[in-house]
Design an enzyme around this catalytic site. Structure first.
Site, PDB file in Angstrom:
ATOM      1  N   ASP A 161       0.824  -1.209   0.000  1.00 17.92           N
ATOM      2  CA  ASP A 161       0.000   0.000   0.000  1.00 17.92           C
ATOM      3  C   ASP A 161       0.855   1.256   0.000  1.00 17.92           C
ATOM      4  OD1 ASP A 161       0.683  -0.771   2.701  1.00 17.92           O
ATOM      5  OD2 ASP A 161      -0.707   0.751   3.435  1.00 17.92           O
ATOM      6  N   GLU A 208      -0.022  -1.357   5.610  1.00 18.11           N
ATOM      7  CA  GLU A 208       1.064  -0.963   6.513  1.00 18.11           C
ATOM      8  C   GLU A 208       0.955   0.498   6.880  1.00 18.11           C
ATOM      9  OE1 GLU A 208       5.072   0.700   7.583  1.00 18.11           O
ATOM     10  OE2 GLU A 208       3.751   1.193   5.881  1.00 18.11           O
TER      11      GLU A 208
END
Length: 387
Positions: A71, A133
Site C-alpha cells: 500500500d 502498513e
C-alpha cells in the site's frame, strides 16, 4: 524483466491504503507462476485485500524473508508535476507514488527471482507482501499469525523500507490513541453552568506536553536514535458547534513514539490516570454525565535487533557494511521480531522522498538494490556449497 520494468508495472496500480491491492497481488502471483514459484494469499475479512507469501527453495527448514508492503499513501492535494501512478524517468530519477516507499524494493525482489531459482539454496527465500502498513501495520498481522503456526518459522527477515541501502537494526514503536471528551452544552453567556469539552481537552493536551518533557530526561535517552528520546504529540483535534455555545464534545488524536525498550501503554496510562484523578472530577462536579474516554487507534512495537545476530551478519555481508543505524519512522519489523524472527530494515531510496509529491527513487539506488540481492543469492549459494 528488469527491476525498472517491474517497477513501472507496480506503480501503475493505485494501491492507496483506502483502495484494494488485489490487482497488484494478482500481478505478482502471475509473475511468480510464470517462474513456477508457488504462493499463497491471505485475505482480509471481506476479501478486498490480501497478503502474499511465496517460497523459493525447499520449505523444510528456516529461511530468509524478503518483506515489503504494497500500500501507498494518498496523493490527494499534493502538487505533483508528473502522473503519480505512472512511472516517469527524468535526470536519473524514477518518479511515481511508491517508488521509494516501497515498490522499488518489491520490484528488485521480483527481478531477483530467476537468479534465486538458478541453483539450489542452503536456505529457502520467502517473499512476503502485506497490505495496510501505512495505516497501522494491519495486514501483516494475519500473515505473521500464519507463519507462527508453522514448524519451520523463518530464521530472519529483511524489510525493504527506504534506507538508502544502509542496514537499520532499530526503530521506535508507536501507539496512536483517540481521546473523546464529553462535556455539557449551554449558552456561552452562562458558561460556568456548562462543561467546556474543548477547555478540558486542552488541559489533557497540556499534560501530554508535560509527559513529553519528562521523557526527555537524560537517563531515558538512547543516543542511537534521532531524536534520542520517546515523543508524544497531538495531531488532530475537533470540537465545538458555535462560538456562543459551550462545546459539549471535543476529540483529539495523539501518538506516542517510544524507544524500543520503553512501554507506550505505560506512557498512555499516565495521561489516563491524570484524566481520572485531575480532570474528570472537576467536570462531573458540574455535570455528572460528563467524562473522558480513551481508545486505541493503532500500534506497532519498536525494533532493536542484536548487531551480532545472523540477520545482522547476513545483511552486513550483502551490503558490504557493518555500520548499522536506526531510523525514526516505524516498520513492520517489530512485529516480525516479536514472533522470534530477527529483522533488519534495508531498502533503496530515502524516506526524505516518501509520502511527498513527486516521490522518486534514483536509478542508481534501484541498481544498487539489485546488486545487494545478487550478493544475497551468492551468499546463500556459497552456504549450499559449504554444507
Amino acid at each position: 524483466m528488469s527491476s525498472q520494468a517491474i517497477l513501472a508495472a507496480l506503480i501503475g496500480f493505485d494501491t492507496t491504503s483506502r483502495e484494494s491491492n488485489l490487482q497488484l497481488i494478482e500481478f505478482v502471483r502471475d509473475f511468480l507462476a510464470e517462474h513456477q514459484v508457488p504462493c499463497e494469499l491471505i485475505f482480509n475479512d471481506d476479501r478486498s485485500k490480501a497478503n502474499l507469501f511465496a517460497t523459493i527453495g525447499t520449505d523444510d527448514r528456516p529461511g530468509v524473508v524478503l518483506s515489503g508492503h504494497t500500500d501507498v499513501v494518498p496523493v490527494d492535494g499534493q502538487p505533483w508535476t508528473v502522473p503519480p501512478f505512472e512511472l516517469t524517468e527524468k535526470d536519473g530519477k524514477l518518479y511515481g507514488r511508491g517508488t521509494a516507499d516501497m515498490k522499488g524494493y518489491i520490484a528488485c525482489v521480483l527481478a531477483a527471482v530467476p537468479g534465486l531459482l538458478a541453483l539450489p539454496l542452503r536456505m529457502p527465500v520467502h517473499i512476503a507482501l502485506s497490505y495496510d502498513e501505512e495505516v497501522g501495520c494491519l495486514g501483516v498481522r494475519s500473515l505473521l499469525a500464519e507463519l507462527e503456526r508453522r514448524a519451520n518459522k523463518p530464521a530472519l527477515c529483511i524489510i525493504g523500507e527506504p534506507t538508502e541501502l544502509k542496514p537499520v537494526l532499530g526503530h521506535k514503536g508507536k501507539l496512536a490513541m483517540r481521546c473523546d471528551v464529553q462535556g455539557a452544552a449551554c449558552h456561552s453567556a452562562y458558561a460556568p453552568q456548562g462543561v467546556n469539552a474543548i477547555e478540558y481537552a486542552a488541559e489533557l493536551i497540556g499534560e501530554l506536553g508535560r509527559i513529553g518533557t519528562r521523557l526527555r530526561a537524560g537517563h531515558l535517552q538512547d543516543a542511537r536514535f534521532d531524536p534520542p528520546f520517546s515523543t508524544v504529540q497531538t495531531g488532530v483535534i475537533s470540537g465545538g458547534k458555535a462560538l456562543n455555545i459551550v462545546p459539549a464534545d471535543c476529540r483529539f488524536d495523539f501518538e506516542i513514539r517510544t524507544l524500543p525498550d520503553q512501554d507506550a501503554q505505560g506512557i498512555a496510562q499516565q495521561l489516563q490516570q491524570y484524566a481520572q484523578e485531575q480532570v474528570v472530577p472537576k467536570m462531573q462536579a458540574v455535570n455528572a454525565r460528563s467524562g473522558v474516554r480513551f481508545s486505541a487507534l493503532s500500534s506497532y512495537p519498536g525494533l532493536a535487533t542484536d548487531e551480532h545476530s545472523d540477520a545482522a551478519k547476513l545483511i552486513a555481508e550483502c551490503c558490504g557494511s557493518s555500520e548499522f543505524t536506526t531510523v525514526a519512522f516505524g516498520t513492520e519489523g517489530g512485529l516480525f521480531d516479536a514472533i522470534g524472527i530477527p529483522t533488519v530494515v534495508c531498502g533503496p531510496g530515502s524516506m526524505d522522498q516518501g509520502h511527498k509529491p513527486d516521490e522518486f527513487v534514483s536509478v542508481e539506488q534501484l541498481a544498487a538494490c539489485d546488486r545487494m540481492l545478487e550478493r544475497l543469492t551468492l551468499t546463500l549459494r556459497l552456504l549450499h556449497r559449504r554444507a
